[in-house]
Scaffold this motif. Structure first.
Motif, PDB file in Angstrom:
ATOM      1  N   PHE A  54       0.840  -1.195   0.000  1.00 40.83           N
ATOM      2  CA  PHE A  54       0.000   0.000   0.000  1.00 40.83           C
ATOM      3  C   PHE A  54       0.882   1.254   0.000  1.00 40.83           C
ATOM      4  O   PHE A  54       2.019   1.213   0.466  1.00 40.83           O
ATOM      5  CB  PHE A  54      -0.916   0.024   1.223  1.00 40.83           C
ATOM      6  N   PRO A  55       0.358   2.373  -0.506  1.00 39.09           N
ATOM      7  CA  PRO A  55       1.172   3.581  -0.554  1.00 39.09           C
ATOM      8  C   PRO A  55       1.465   4.195   0.814  1.00 39.09           C
ATOM      9  O   PRO A  55       2.209   5.155   0.903  1.00 39.09           O
ATOM     10  CB  PRO A  55       0.334   4.545  -1.408  1.00 39.09           C
ATOM     11  N   THR A  56       0.880   3.655   1.868  1.00 38.96           N
ATOM     12  CA  THR A  56       1.192   4.111   3.218  1.00 38.96           C
ATOM     13  C   THR A  56       0.948   2.977   4.203  1.00 38.96           C
ATOM     14  O   THR A  56       0.087   2.124   3.978  1.00 38.96           O
ATOM     15  CB  THR A  56       0.339   5.328   3.615  1.00 38.96           C
ATOM     16  N   LEU A  57       1.709   2.964   5.259  1.00 39.01           N
ATOM     17  CA  LEU A  57       1.466   2.014   6.348  1.00 39.01           C
ATOM     18  C   LEU A  57       0.952   2.750   7.583  1.00 39.01           C
ATOM     19  O   LEU A  57       0.800   2.151   8.650  1.00 39.01           O
ATOM     20  CB  LEU A  57       2.765   1.265   6.686  1.00 39.01           C
ATOM     21  N   TYR A  58       0.676   4.025   7.422  1.00 38.43           N
ATOM     22  CA  TYR A  58       0.251   4.861   8.544  1.00 38.43           C
ATOM     23  C   TYR A  58      -1.253   5.084   8.453  1.00 38.43           C
ATOM     24  O   TYR A  58      -1.759   5.769   7.560  1.00 38.43           O
ATOM     25  CB  TYR A  58       0.995   6.193   8.508  1.00 38.43           C
ATOM     26  N   TRP A  59      -1.988   4.480   9.387  1.00 37.76           N
ATOM     27  CA  TRP A  59      -3.451   4.447   9.291  1.00 37.76           C
ATOM     28  C   TRP A  59      -4.157   5.304  10.329  1.00 37.76           C
ATOM     29  O   TRP A  59      -5.378   5.427  10.285  1.00 37.76           O
ATOM     30  CB  TRP A  59      -3.929   2.998   9.453  1.00 37.76           C
ATOM     31  N   ARG A  60      -3.428   5.925  11.213  1.00 31.64           N
ATOM     32  CA  ARG A  60      -4.086   6.636  12.317  1.00 31.64           C
ATOM     33  C   ARG A  60      -5.030   7.746  11.839  1.00 31.64           C
ATOM     34  O   ARG A  60      -6.141   7.872  12.387  1.00 31.64           O
ATOM     35  CB  ARG A  60      -3.038   7.197  13.287  1.00 31.64           C
ATOM     36  N   PRO A  61      -4.656   8.565  10.834  1.00 33.06           N
ATOM     37  CA  PRO A  61      -5.602   9.603  10.397  1.00 33.06           C
ATOM     38  C   PRO A  61      -6.945   9.028   9.934  1.00 33.06           C
ATOM     39  O   PRO A  61      -8.003   9.585  10.233  1.00 33.06           O
ATOM     40  CB  PRO A  61      -4.859  10.289   9.241  1.00 33.06           C
ATOM     41  N   LEU A  62      -6.887   7.911   9.209  1.00 36.60           N
ATOM     42  CA  LEU A  62      -8.124   7.275   8.764  1.00 36.60           C
ATOM     43  C   LEU A  62      -8.906   6.743   9.958  1.00 36.60           C
ATOM     44  O   LEU A  62     -10.136   6.891  10.035  1.00 36.60           O
ATOM     45  CB  LEU A  62      -7.816   6.142   7.784  1.00 36.60           C
ATOM     46  N   TYR A  63      -8.202   6.127  10.887  1.00 41.04           N
ATOM     47  CA  TYR A  63      -8.845   5.595  12.088  1.00 41.04           C
ATOM     48  C   TYR A  63      -9.567   6.694  12.853  1.00 41.04           C
ATOM     49  O   TYR A  63     -10.739   6.544  13.247  1.00 41.04           O
ATOM     50  CB  TYR A  63      -7.774   4.932  12.961  1.00 41.04           C
ATOM     51  N   LEU A  64      -8.891   7.818  13.044  1.00 47.68           N
ATOM     52  CA  LEU A  64      -9.503   8.923  13.787  1.00 47.68           C
ATOM     53  C   LEU A  64     -10.684   9.502  13.032  1.00 47.68           C
ATOM     54  O   LEU A  64     -11.701   9.881  13.641  1.00 47.68           O
ATOM     55  CB  LEU A  64      -8.451  10.004  14.043  1.00 47.68           C
ATOM     56  N   THR A  86     -17.222   9.371  12.512  1.00 48.83           N
ATOM     57  CA  THR A  86     -18.298   9.187  11.545  1.00 48.83           C
ATOM     58  C   THR A  86     -19.670   9.241  12.230  1.00 48.83           C
ATOM     59  O   THR A  86     -19.881   8.610  13.267  1.00 48.83           O
ATOM     60  CB  THR A  86     -18.153   7.841  10.816  1.00 48.83           C
ATOM     61  N   ALA A  87     -20.559   9.992  11.639  1.00 48.86           N
ATOM     62  CA  ALA A  87     -21.916  10.089  12.195  1.00 48.86           C
ATOM     63  C   ALA A  87     -22.594   8.726  12.188  1.00 48.86           C
ATOM     64  O   ALA A  87     -22.316   7.880  11.326  1.00 48.86           O
ATOM     65  CB  ALA A  87     -22.736  11.085  11.375  1.00 48.86           C
ATOM     66  N   ASP A  88     -23.481   8.514  13.124  1.00 49.36           N
ATOM     67  CA  ASP A  88     -24.131   7.218  13.267  1.00 49.36           C
ATOM     68  C   ASP A  88     -24.829   6.766  11.989  1.00 49.36           C
ATOM     69  O   ASP A  88     -24.809   5.590  11.644  1.00 49.36           O
ATOM     70  CB  ASP A  88     -25.147   7.258  14.413  1.00 49.36           C
ATOM     71  N   ASP A 142     -20.049   0.118   3.436  1.00 50.59           N
ATOM     72  CA  ASP A 142     -19.718   0.821   2.194  1.00 50.59           C
ATOM     73  C   ASP A 142     -18.987   2.132   2.466  1.00 50.59           C
ATOM     74  O   ASP A 142     -18.074   2.513   1.725  1.00 50.59           O
ATOM     75  CB  ASP A 142     -20.973   1.059   1.349  1.00 50.59           C
ATOM     76  N   HIS A 143     -19.345   2.824   3.550  1.00 53.72           N
ATOM     77  CA  HIS A 143     -18.670   4.078   3.881  1.00 53.72           C
ATOM     78  C   HIS A 143     -17.227   3.820   4.292  1.00 53.72           C
ATOM     79  O   HIS A 143     -16.315   4.543   3.871  1.00 53.72           O
ATOM     80  CB  HIS A 143     -19.407   4.784   5.017  1.00 53.72           C
ATOM     81  N   ILE A 144     -17.008   2.787   5.076  1.00 55.71           N
ATOM     82  CA  ILE A 144     -15.646   2.461   5.516  1.00 55.71           C
ATOM     83  C   ILE A 144     -14.762   2.114   4.325  1.00 55.71           C
ATOM     84  O   ILE A 144     -13.631   2.597   4.207  1.00 55.71           O
ATOM     85  CB  ILE A 144     -15.665   1.304   6.527  1.00 55.71           C
ATOM     86  N   ILE A 145     -15.287   1.286   3.428  1.00 55.33           N
ATOM     87  CA  ILE A 145     -14.507   0.900   2.246  1.00 55.33           C
ATOM     88  C   ILE A 145     -14.211   2.118   1.377  1.00 55.33           C
ATOM     89  O   ILE A 145     -13.085   2.293   0.883  1.00 55.33           O
ATOM     90  CB  ILE A 145     -15.249  -0.182   1.442  1.00 55.33           C
ATOM     91  N   ASP A 146     -15.212   2.973   1.190  1.00 62.84           N
ATOM     92  CA  ASP A 146     -15.016   4.171   0.386  1.00 62.84           C
ATOM     93  C   ASP A 146     -13.934   5.062   0.984  1.00 62.84           C
ATOM     94  O   ASP A 146     -13.035   5.539   0.268  1.00 62.84           O
ATOM     95  CB  ASP A 146     -16.326   4.944   0.292  1.00 62.84           C
ATOM     96  N   ARG A 147     -13.997   5.286   2.277  1.00 56.54           N
ATOM     97  CA  ARG A 147     -13.001   6.142   2.920  1.00 56.54           C
ATOM     98  C   ARG A 147     -11.618   5.503   2.885  1.00 56.54           C
ATOM     99  O   ARG A 147     -10.614   6.207   2.788  1.00 56.54           O
ATOM    100  CB  ARG A 147     -13.407   6.444   4.377  1.00 56.54           C
ATOM    101  N   TRP A 148     -11.535   4.186   2.966  1.00 60.54           N
ATOM    102  CA  TRP A 148     -10.235   3.492   2.894  1.00 60.54           C
ATOM    103  C   TRP A 148      -9.589   3.708   1.530  1.00 60.54           C
ATOM    104  O   TRP A 148      -8.417   4.067   1.427  1.00 60.54           O
ATOM    105  CB  TRP A 148     -10.432   2.007   3.169  1.00 60.54           C
ATOM    106  N   TYR A 149     -10.367   3.499   0.462  1.00 59.02           N
ATOM    107  CA  TYR A 149      -9.823   3.700  -0.879  1.00 59.02           C
ATOM    108  C   TYR A 149      -9.398   5.148  -1.084  1.00 59.02           C
ATOM    109  O   TYR A 149      -8.341   5.420  -1.667  1.00 59.02           O
ATOM    110  CB  TYR A 149     -10.858   3.307  -1.935  1.00 59.02           C
ATOM    111  N   MET A 150     -10.210   6.089  -0.656  1.00 60.86           N
ATOM    112  CA  MET A 150      -9.874   7.492  -0.855  1.00 60.86           C
ATOM    113  C   MET A 150      -8.690   7.913   0.006  1.00 60.86           C
ATOM    114  O   MET A 150      -7.919   8.804  -0.369  1.00 60.86           O
ATOM    115  CB  MET A 150     -11.087   8.386  -0.580  1.00 60.86           C
ATOM    116  N   TYR A 151      -8.513   7.262   1.145  1.00 56.43           N
ATOM    117  CA  TYR A 151      -7.330   7.538   1.978  1.00 56.43           C
ATOM    118  C   TYR A 151      -6.074   7.078   1.244  1.00 56.43           C
ATOM    119  O   TYR A 151      -5.071   7.808   1.195  1.00 56.43           O
ATOM    120  CB  TYR A 151      -7.464   6.832   3.327  1.00 56.43           C
TER     121      TYR A 151
END
Length: 217
Positions: free
Chosen positions: A11-21, A26-28, A34-43
Motif C-alpha cells: 500500500f502507498p502508506t502504512l500509517y493508518w491513524r488519520p483514517l482511524y480517527l 463518523t456520524a451514526d 460501504d462508507h468504511i470501504i469508500d473512505r479506505w480507498y480514498m485515503y
C-alpha cells in the motif's frame, strides 16, 4: 484490519491513524461497510494521487461477488473486459493460478456469465470492452471508457505510468510487469499458440459454445 492484510506492505502508506480517527468521528447514520470501504480507498488515493476524486477496483475475482457489490454500491459502474478464452486459460495455467486447463476454462466461463447477469440488471451501469480491440486500437476504446465513467480523457492515459512507485502491487508481483510497458497486442492469440492440442480440446469442451457466441470461434 487493513494494516493486517497480506498485501499491506504494497500500500502507498502504512500509517493508518488519520483514517482511524476520521472513522471514529463518523456520524451514526453513515457508519456502514460501504462508507468504511469508500473512505479506505480514498485515503490510499490521497497518498498515491492526491488529485484523485474517485476510485475503482480491478480485482478479477470481483466477478464472483457482483451481487454483493451491487447491494453495497447500487450506483457502481462495471467495466468488463472480455478476452479470448484460450488466451485466458493459457495465462491462468502459466501463472500457476490453476493446475489444469479445465479449471481455468471454467473460471473464464463463470466470470462471463456473472458479468452478463449484472449487465441484464444494470445495463446503463455496465460497459463491455473487447481486450483484443483495446490493445490494437486503444485510443477510441479509452475515450469510450472515459465517457462511460464521466471523466476527462487525457493523452497520457495511452502511455505507461510515469512512475509505479505508488502502485505497490506492481513492484511486489512480477506477473504485473506488463503494466510498465506500452499497450501492445503481443499477447493476442498466445493461448492458441501455446496450448497443446489435447489441452485446447479440453478447454474447448467447456468454453467452445460461449467462445463462438462471442466471436472467438
Amino acid at each position: 484490519m487493513f494494516a493486517l492484510s497480506q498485501d499491506a506492505d504494497s500500500f502507498p502508506t502504512l500509517y493508518w491513524r488519520p483514517l482511524y480517527l476520521e472513522l471514529l468521528e463518523t456520524a451514526d447514520n453513515k457508519r456502514s461497510c460501504d462508507h468504511i470501504i469508500d473512505r479506505w480507498y480514498m485515503y490510499l488515493a490521497s497518498k498515491a494521487k492526491p488529485s484523485a476524486t474517485r476510485w475503482g477496483d480491478k480485482t478479477p475475482l470481483n466477478t464472483f461477488y457482483l451481487d454483493k457489490i451491487s447491494a453495497l454500491y447500487p450506483n457502481a459502474k462495471y467495466v468488463h473486459i472480455v478476452r479470448d478464452p484460450y488466451d485466458v486459460t493459457a495465462s491462468y495455467v502459466k501463472m500457476g493460478r490453476y493446475e489444469n486447463v479445465e479449471a481455468a476454462a471454467r473460471r473464464w466461463l463463470t466470470a462471463i456469465d456473472q458479468c452478463r447477469n449484472i449487465e441484464k440488471q444494470k445495463p446503463l451501469q455496465y460497459l463491455e470492452l473487447r481486450y483484443e480491440t483495446l490493445v490494437r486500437d486503444p485510443e477510441p476504446q479509452i475515450k469510450c471508457l472515459c465517457d462511460f465513467l464521466g471523466i476527462q480523457f487525457l493523452p497520457d492515459m495511452l502511455s505507461p505510468p510515469a512512475s509505479v512507485d505508488a502502485m505497490g502491487d506492481i513492484e511486489a508481483h512480477s506477473r504485473y510487469a506488463e503494466v510498465k510497458r506500452p499497450i501492445s497486442p503481443d499477447s493476442v492469440g498466445k493461448g492458441r499458440q501455446t496450448l497443446s492440442q489435447s489441452d485446447f480440446e479440453r478447454a474447448e469442451r467447456i468454453v467452445g459454445a460461449r467462445s463462438a457466441e462471442l466471436g472467438y470461434a
